[in-house]
Design a protein around this motif. Structure first.
Motif, PDB file in Angstrom:
ATOM      1  N   ILE A  30       0.837  -1.200   0.000  1.00  0.00           N
ATOM      2  CA  ILE A  30       0.000   0.000   0.000  1.00  0.00           C
ATOM      3  C   ILE A  30       0.871   1.248   0.000  1.00  0.00           C
ATOM      4  O   ILE A  30       0.600   2.218  -0.726  1.00  0.00           O
ATOM      5  CB  ILE A  30      -0.952   0.006   1.217  1.00  0.00           C
ATOM      6  N   PHE A  31       1.934   1.247   0.779  1.00  0.00           N
ATOM      7  CA  PHE A  31       2.851   2.379   0.842  1.00  0.00           C
ATOM      8  C   PHE A  31       3.498   2.628  -0.524  1.00  0.00           C
ATOM      9  O   PHE A  31       3.561   3.769  -0.995  1.00  0.00           O
ATOM     10  CB  PHE A  31       3.915   2.108   1.917  1.00  0.00           C
ATOM     11  N   MET A  32       3.960   1.571  -1.178  1.00  0.00           N
ATOM     12  CA  MET A  32       4.607   1.725  -2.483  1.00  0.00           C
ATOM     13  C   MET A  32       3.622   2.205  -3.550  1.00  0.00           C
ATOM     14  O   MET A  32       3.948   3.071  -4.363  1.00  0.00           O
ATOM     15  CB  MET A  32       5.247   0.400  -2.913  1.00  0.00           C
ATOM     16  N   VAL A  33       2.422   1.671  -3.540  1.00  0.00           N
ATOM     17  CA  VAL A  33       1.409   2.099  -4.506  1.00  0.00           C
ATOM     18  C   VAL A  33       1.046   3.560  -4.266  1.00  0.00           C
ATOM     19  O   VAL A  33       0.866   4.331  -5.209  1.00  0.00           O
ATOM     20  CB  VAL A  33       0.163   1.185  -4.440  1.00  0.00           C
ATOM     21  N   ALA A  34       0.960   3.968  -3.010  1.00  0.00           N
ATOM     22  CA  ALA A  34       0.661   5.368  -2.695  1.00  0.00           C
ATOM     23  C   ALA A  34       1.760   6.303  -3.201  1.00  0.00           C
ATOM     24  O   ALA A  34       1.478   7.383  -3.728  1.00  0.00           O
ATOM     25  CB  ALA A  34       0.459   5.547  -1.199  1.00  0.00           C
ATOM     26  N   ILE A  35       3.014   5.880  -3.075  1.00  0.00           N
ATOM     27  CA  ILE A  35       4.126   6.698  -3.565  1.00  0.00           C
ATOM     28  C   ILE A  35       4.061   6.818  -5.088  1.00  0.00           C
ATOM     29  O   ILE A  35       4.200   7.917  -5.638  1.00  0.00           O
ATOM     30  CB  ILE A  35       5.472   6.103  -3.119  1.00  0.00           C
ATOM     31  N   VAL A  36       3.843   5.711  -5.775  1.00  0.00           N
ATOM     32  CA  VAL A  36       3.759   5.740  -7.239  1.00  0.00           C
ATOM     33  C   VAL A  36       2.567   6.575  -7.684  1.00  0.00           C
ATOM     34  O   VAL A  36       2.676   7.394  -8.603  1.00  0.00           O
ATOM     35  CB  VAL A  36       3.679   4.304  -7.803  1.00  0.00           C
ATOM     36  N   PHE A  37       1.426   6.392  -7.024  1.00  0.00           N
ATOM     37  CA  PHE A  37       0.228   7.148  -7.379  1.00  0.00           C
ATOM     38  C   PHE A  37       0.449   8.649  -7.168  1.00  0.00           C
ATOM     39  O   PHE A  37       0.125   9.465  -8.029  1.00  0.00           O
ATOM     40  CB  PHE A  37      -0.959   6.665  -6.532  1.00  0.00           C
ATOM     41  N   GLY A  38       1.029   9.018  -6.036  1.00  0.00           N
ATOM     42  CA  GLY A  38       1.294  10.432  -5.761  1.00  0.00           C
ATOM     43  C   GLY A  38       2.276  11.034  -6.757  1.00  0.00           C
ATOM     44  O   GLY A  38       2.085  12.165  -7.221  1.00  0.00           O
ATOM     45  N   SER A  39       3.301  10.270  -7.104  1.00  0.00           N
ATOM     46  CA  SER A  39       4.272  10.755  -8.089  1.00  0.00           C
ATOM     47  C   SER A  39       3.629  10.954  -9.453  1.00  0.00           C
ATOM     48  O   SER A  39       3.900  11.946 -10.139  1.00  0.00           O
ATOM     49  CB  SER A  39       5.427   9.768  -8.221  1.00  0.00           C
ATOM     50  N   CYS A  40       2.780  10.031  -9.840  1.00  0.00           N
ATOM     51  CA  CYS A  40       2.108  10.152 -11.131  1.00  0.00           C
ATOM     52  C   CYS A  40       1.130  11.329 -11.153  1.00  0.00           C
ATOM     53  O   CYS A  40       1.033  12.036 -12.159  1.00  0.00           O
ATOM     54  CB  CYS A  40       1.384   8.856 -11.475  1.00  0.00           C
ATOM     55  N   VAL A  41       0.425  11.538 -10.066  1.00  0.00           N
ATOM     56  CA  VAL A  41      -0.484  12.691 -10.002  1.00  0.00           C
ATOM     57  C   VAL A  41       0.313  13.984 -10.093  1.00  0.00           C
ATOM     58  O   VAL A  41      -0.065  14.910 -10.816  1.00  0.00           O
ATOM     59  CB  VAL A  41      -1.345  12.652  -8.714  1.00  0.00           C
ATOM     60  N   TYR A  42       1.440  14.046  -9.399  1.00  0.00           N
ATOM     61  CA  TYR A  42       2.292  15.237  -9.461  1.00  0.00           C
ATOM     62  C   TYR A  42       2.795  15.470 -10.888  1.00  0.00           C
ATOM     63  O   TYR A  42       2.744  16.589 -11.400  1.00  0.00           O
ATOM     64  CB  TYR A  42       3.462  15.097  -8.487  1.00  0.00           C
ATOM     65  N   LEU A  43       3.286  14.421 -11.529  1.00  0.00           N
ATOM     66  CA  LEU A  43       3.765  14.555 -12.902  1.00  0.00           C
ATOM     67  C   LEU A  43       2.639  14.907 -13.858  1.00  0.00           C
ATOM     68  O   LEU A  43       2.843  15.647 -14.821  1.00  0.00           O
ATOM     69  CB  LEU A  43       4.438  13.263 -13.370  1.00  0.00           C
ATOM     70  N   PHE A  44       1.454  14.374 -13.612  1.00  0.00           N
ATOM     71  CA  PHE A  44       0.314  14.690 -14.469  1.00  0.00           C
ATOM     72  C   PHE A  44      -0.039  16.170 -14.386  1.00  0.00           C
ATOM     73  O   PHE A  44      -0.427  16.783 -15.368  1.00  0.00           O
ATOM     74  CB  PHE A  44      -0.898  13.838 -14.086  1.00  0.00           C
ATOM     75  N   MET A  45       0.104  16.744 -13.207  1.00  0.00           N
ATOM     76  CA  MET A  45      -0.236  18.156 -13.040  1.00  0.00           C
ATOM     77  C   MET A  45       0.871  19.085 -13.519  1.00  0.00           C
ATOM     78  O   MET A  45       0.584  20.190 -13.976  1.00  0.00           O
ATOM     79  CB  MET A  45      -0.553  18.456 -11.565  1.00  0.00           C
ATOM     80  N   THR A  46       2.132  18.661 -13.420  1.00  0.00           N
ATOM     81  CA  THR A  46       3.226  19.581 -13.719  1.00  0.00           C
ATOM     82  C   THR A  46       4.074  19.186 -14.918  1.00  0.00           C
ATOM     83  O   THR A  46       4.877  19.993 -15.379  1.00  0.00           O
ATOM     84  CB  THR A  46       4.172  19.692 -12.505  1.00  0.00           C
TER      85      THR A  46
END
Length: 65
Positions: A19-35
């Motif tokens: 869950i921790f690893m998926v949350a990190i990947v998901f957060g990174s992808c959301v950040y990259l999607f926005m910026t």
């Protein structure tokens, strides 16, 4: 009895790590999607949708037990 408890602890630890690893990947992808640029947004959106689809499938599958 001790083996069952150890197995439960190991399963729980693995679940929390996943869950921790998926949350990190998901957060990174959301950040990259926005910026990010156009190419970054393409692959980030596909990863975000895959994670979301997997989570929804998991939750729906849990209700059928």
């Amino acid at each position: 009895m001790a083996d069952a408890e150890l197995k439960r602890k190991m399963t729980y630890s693995l679940f929390c790590f996943a869950i921790f690893m998926v949350a990190i990947v998901f957060g990174s992808c959301v950040y990259l999607f926005m910026t990010g640029g156009v190419e970054d947004k393409k692959w980030a959106a596909s990863i975000i949708s895959a994670i979301t689809s997997g989570l929804i499938g998991f939750l729906i599958g849990q209700g059928k037990k």
